[in-house]
Design a protein around this motif. Sequence first.
Motif, PDB file in Angstrom:
ATOM      1  N   ARG A 130       4.818   7.098  -3.673  1.00 34.99           N
ATOM      2  CA  ARG A 130       4.043   5.977  -3.123  1.00 34.99           C
ATOM      3  C   ARG A 130       3.667   6.246  -1.671  1.00 34.99           C
ATOM      4  O   ARG A 130       2.556   5.946  -1.235  1.00 34.99           O
ATOM      5  CB  ARG A 130       4.843   4.676  -3.231  1.00 34.99           C
TER       6      ARG A 130
ATOM      7  N   SER B  38       0.685  -1.476   7.806  1.00 35.88           N
ATOM      8  CA  SER B  38       1.216  -0.130   7.675  1.00 35.88           C
ATOM      9  C   SER B  38       0.586   0.791   8.713  1.00 35.88           C
ATOM     10  O   SER B  38      -0.589   0.657   9.044  1.00 35.88           O
ATOM     11  CB  SER B  38       0.931   0.421   6.276  1.00 35.88           C
TER      12      SER B  38
ATOM     13  N   ASP C 217       0.810  -1.224   0.000  1.00 32.72           N
ATOM     14  CA  ASP C 217       0.000   0.000   0.000  1.00 32.72           C
ATOM     15  C   ASP C 217       0.846   1.278   0.000  1.00 32.72           C
ATOM     16  O   ASP C 217       0.314   2.385   0.010  1.00 32.72           O
ATOM     17  CB  ASP C 217      -0.974   0.013   1.181  1.00 32.72           C
ATOM     18  N   GLY C 218       2.173   1.130   0.001  1.00 32.49           N
ATOM     19  CA  GLY C 218       3.061   2.282  -0.009  1.00 32.49           C
ATOM     20  C   GLY C 218       3.497   2.728   1.365  1.00 32.49           C
ATOM     21  O   GLY C 218       4.398   3.564   1.496  1.00 32.49           O
ATOM     22  N   GLY C 219       2.847   2.190   2.399  1.00 27.34           N
ATOM     23  CA  GLY C 219       3.249   2.498   3.763  1.00 27.34           C
ATOM     24  C   GLY C 219       4.267   1.500   4.278  1.00 27.34           C
ATOM     25  O   GLY C 219       4.733   0.605   3.553  1.00 27.34           O
TER      26      GLY C 219
ATOM     27  N   THR D 196       5.588   4.842   8.933  1.00 28.45           N
ATOM     28  CA  THR D 196       5.897   5.530   7.686  1.00 28.45           C
ATOM     29  C   THR D 196       6.695   6.802   7.955  1.00 28.45           C
ATOM     30  O   THR D 196       7.624   7.137   7.207  1.00 28.45           O
ATOM     31  CB  THR D 196       4.604   5.809   6.917  1.00 28.45           C
TER      32      THR D 196
ATOM     33  N   SER E   2      -4.482   7.896   1.816  1.00 25.24           N
ATOM     34  CA  SER E   2      -5.476   6.844   2.068  1.00 25.24           C
ATOM     35  C   SER E   2      -5.807   6.686   3.544  1.00 25.24           C
ATOM     36  O   SER E   2      -6.892   6.187   3.879  1.00 25.24           O
ATOM     37  CB  SER E   2      -4.967   5.502   1.516  1.00 25.24           C
TER      38      SER E   2
ATOM     39  N   TYR F  63      -0.122   6.584   0.161  1.00 27.78           N
ATOM     40  CA  TYR F  63      -0.514   5.891   1.386  1.00 27.78           C
ATOM     41  C   TYR F  63      -1.024   6.892   2.419  1.00 27.78           C
ATOM     42  O   TYR F  63      -2.078   6.674   3.055  1.00 27.78           O
ATOM     43  CB  TYR F  63       0.661   5.102   1.966  1.00 27.78           C
TER      44      TYR F  63
END
Length: 314
Positions: A102, A77, A61-63, A82, A109, A106
Amino acid sequence: MAESGASPLPPASPAHSPLFRAEQFVWLAARVLEQRLFAYHFLHGTPDAVEAALDAYRNEDGGYGHALEPDLRGPVSQPLHTAHALRVLDAIGRCGGQRVERVCRYLTSVSTADGALPAIHPGQRGYPTAPFVPVLDDPPSELLATGPVVGLLHRNEVWHAWLFRATDFCWQTVESLEKSHPYEVEAAVAFLDAAPDRPRAEAAADRLGRLVREQRLAALDPGDLDAYPVAPGYAPGEHHFPHDFAKSPRSLARAWFTDGEMARSLDHLAAEQQEDGGWPIRWRQWAPAPALEARSLVTIEALRTLRAYGRFVG
């Protein structure tokens, strides 16, 4: 050693050197990430080696998760994980490009309705978590989580839609602080030290510094800690010192303290190194693994702070 790009301290280094002793502690007790960070900062290690270790904590999820921040266990995440990852990327000069794009997706979101970050996303529920970290179903925005992230992104000249509302949240929160606590103040400083509006940041920092002194949030005399109350909810002995707020002479928080106050603070920090070469953690310990992992983090931070003030060369 060749894989990390690091070379050990030369054999001639005296065993009683604080840096030498810290190196022994890191190789003995730290995670791979902190070993490589130590090597990067003090042993000519490479940023590629650090980033490769950090990638193990990154999620789809990018985290980031997987107990990167030691007091939050489990794979999910979290904003605090992060933020930790961004500090690492900033330290090695890699806080930009697609990797940070990215991260910003995250952050978008998991943001709250006002565009800022909660400290803990409810996805943490069910995994081991420090008892002093509440997991809520509908967590509020927190400066503790948002300020350092916004500051790091601004310092690295990252521009993303997420930053606009998050920056507004930080300004509004920092400028309205009345009753605060040390970790919240540290988050405010992390934001103000990199906020793009420098006159506004300097004015906010000046006000915040007066609040810190009025509320006795910084222990100005390490020899008389009884004179400085620990913040509510903190562990006994969880004092904060001038160097915790002004981690380098370039910080806006440095102006809050006299030269004598800062010198005593740094003397105290240097004297905290323990027999095994590491520095202690002052917050509440709740399990062996998080405590040991956190000691490596605070050891590297202590060394970097001492070096920033010219206390040693390394």
